[in-house]
Design a protein around this motif. Structure first.
Motif, PDB file in Angstrom:
ATOM      1  N   UNK A  51     -95.201  72.202  16.417  1.00  0.00           N
ATOM      2  CA  UNK A  51     -94.481  71.293  17.328  1.00  0.00           C
ATOM      3  C   UNK A  51     -95.456  70.407  18.098  1.00  0.00           C
ATOM      4  N   UNK A  52     -96.547  71.002  18.568  1.00  0.00           N
ATOM      5  CA  UNK A  52     -97.531  70.221  19.326  1.00  0.00           C
ATOM      6  C   UNK A  52     -98.130  69.131  18.435  1.00  0.00           C
ATOM      7  N   UNK A  53     -98.397  69.484  17.167  1.00  0.00           N
ATOM      8  CA  UNK A  53     -98.949  68.501  16.232  1.00  0.00           C
ATOM      9  C   UNK A  53     -97.967  67.347  16.039  1.00  0.00           C
ATOM     10  N   UNK A  54     -96.683  67.691  15.877  1.00  0.00           N
ATOM     11  CA  UNK A  54     -95.660  66.654  15.692  1.00  0.00           C
ATOM     12  C   UNK A  54     -95.549  65.783  16.944  1.00  0.00           C
ATOM     13  N   UNK A  55     -95.581  66.398  18.102  1.00  0.00           N
ATOM     14  CA  UNK A  55     -95.515  65.622  19.348  1.00  0.00           C
ATOM     15  C   UNK A  55     -96.753  64.743  19.510  1.00  0.00           C
ATOM     16  N   UNK A  56     -97.905  65.256  19.090  1.00  0.00           N
ATOM     17  CA  UNK A  56     -99.134  64.449  19.132  1.00  0.00           C
ATOM     18  C   UNK A  56     -98.975  63.209  18.254  1.00  0.00           C
TER      19      UNK A  56
END
Ligand code: MRU
Length: 371
Positions: free
Chosen positions: A62-67
């Motif tokens: 999720x953090x990667x996608x938000x990044x």
């Protein structure tokens, strides 16, 4: 996830997006303080993944996608060629944060795919929407894993878990902890053995804290105590999460998982891996192809905790200059596993035909779209 903050119970996610800003629970501070960290751009988010502000395969996906969504918004006024270059560079920065969890790489690929056509504004929209969709799909999958896994849990079960595969690792119920939460919700009497999980102690710091928040009975044990309780007949099943699963079922998870699986088999205790489709890597045939992250030596030679003054304190355990190796994950060969708890249901032994075949069953085909 329910969290008691200043006496009030609030529902909090491990991480979320507010426009170009990403917010996440700072998991490095748990259990001594509950803090939300604000990340202004994709570089800060990438650093937060690398330094484990957030962690757990699902949460870092999720953090990667938000990044990626942040990068798209940062570049929304650039000409198309510069936009593409910016996004590709951002994707490389994010990919380089942590190597083992499949979710991170799949999330980046899915965002690139969604932003791969049209003018800049269409691409920005595609990437941002896809990032939000991944979070929503994970929340749904987490609930489905809870329901599927609950079927394996009998009233009175004592369940061992390793590391943290709870709501902070996979929104919003976790993977390994999801079926346990569901069983307790149904009124089953369940007890959890929590491995401390050296060197970063995700079990001691995060799993024990999550279970305490939810009022689920547990005891924290030193990693070395798990075999003892298995031998004594005090463990009815083991449920762990996963970071990457190969086609043959070999599973990478937090260092120490392999040992627990071997001892579980020796003691005839069922050993289950709870993981969503995003964690299965159909491009690798066995665990030998999984890159194992090696982290800094200080995680082993030193330890973080709360000092007597209530402040975070790091103490040295091994002498300065001590040589250290620190693999963050290990691979459990499929032969030690009883099966996988997924959003598509249970995948049970034997895995002779490989996971690919099992996922190829008509009811499970949507997973292929999800890759
Ligand atoms: O190094 P971490 O804390 O990111 O490792 C986490 C684990 O190994 C979990 O068990 C795994 O990610 C499954 S939880 C979705």
């Amino acid at each position: 996830m329910k969290v008691k903050i200043n006496g009030e119970t609030e529902n909090v996610l491990a991480l979320w997006r507010e426009g170009h800003i990403v917010k996440m629970v700072d998991q490095r501070k748990l259990p001594h303080s509950f803090e939300i960290i604000t990340l202004e751009n994709h570089r800060e988010t990438a650093k937060a993944i690398k330094t484990m502000v957030t962690r757990g395969a699902g949460a870092i996906g999720n953090a990667a996608a938000f990044g990626m969504a942040q990068a798209a918004l940062e570049a929304e006024n650039k000409p198309l060629d510069e936009f593409i270059e910016y996004i590709n560079n951002a994707s490389e920065t994010i990919r380089k944060t942590r190597p083992t969890a499949a979710n991170l790489f799949k999330a980046v690929d899915k965002c690139l795919e969604a932003g791969g056509w049209g003018n800049v504004s269409v691409r920005v929209d595609g990437i941002v929407k896809r990032a939000d969709e991944i979070l929503k799909q994970d929340m749904k999958a987490s609930k489905e894993i809870a329901i599927a896994g609950n079927k394996l849990i009998e009233d009175g079960f004592k369940i061992l878990t390793h590391c943290n595969a709870g709501a902070l690792a996979y929104v919003d119920h976790g993977t390994a902890l999801a079926p346990i939460r569901e069983a307790v919700k149904e009124g089953k009497d369940v007890f959890v053995w929590v491995d401390e999980t050296r060197p970063r102690c995700q079990g001691a710091r995060i799993t024990a804290w999550e279970l305490e928040q939810e009022g689920i009975p547990y005891a924290l044990i030193a990693d070395n105590a798990a075999g003892h309780y298995m031998q004594k007949g005090e463990v009815d099943m083991v449920i762990v999460g996963a970071d990457r699963i190969a086609v043959n079922g070999d599973t990478a998870n937090k260092i120490g998982t392999y040992e627990k699986a071997v001892v579980a088999m020796e003691n005839k205790i069922p050993f289950w891996v709870a993981a969503p489709g995003m964690t299965f890597d159909l491009d690798i045939t066995s665990g030998a192809e999984i890159e194992i992250e090696e982290r800094e030596p200080e995680e082993v030679s030193m330890m973080w905790g709360q000092g007597e003054d209530g402040k975070p304190t790091r103490i040295r355990i091994a002498a300065e200059g001590t040589k250290v190796r620190n693999p963050a994950f290990d691979v459990t060969p499929y032969k030690y596993l009883d099966g996988f708890i997924t959003e598509y249901g249970l995948i049970q032994r034997p895995f002779n035909e490989g996971i690919r075949w099992v996922f190829g069953q008509p009811g499970l085909l949507p997973w292929f779209k999800y890759r």
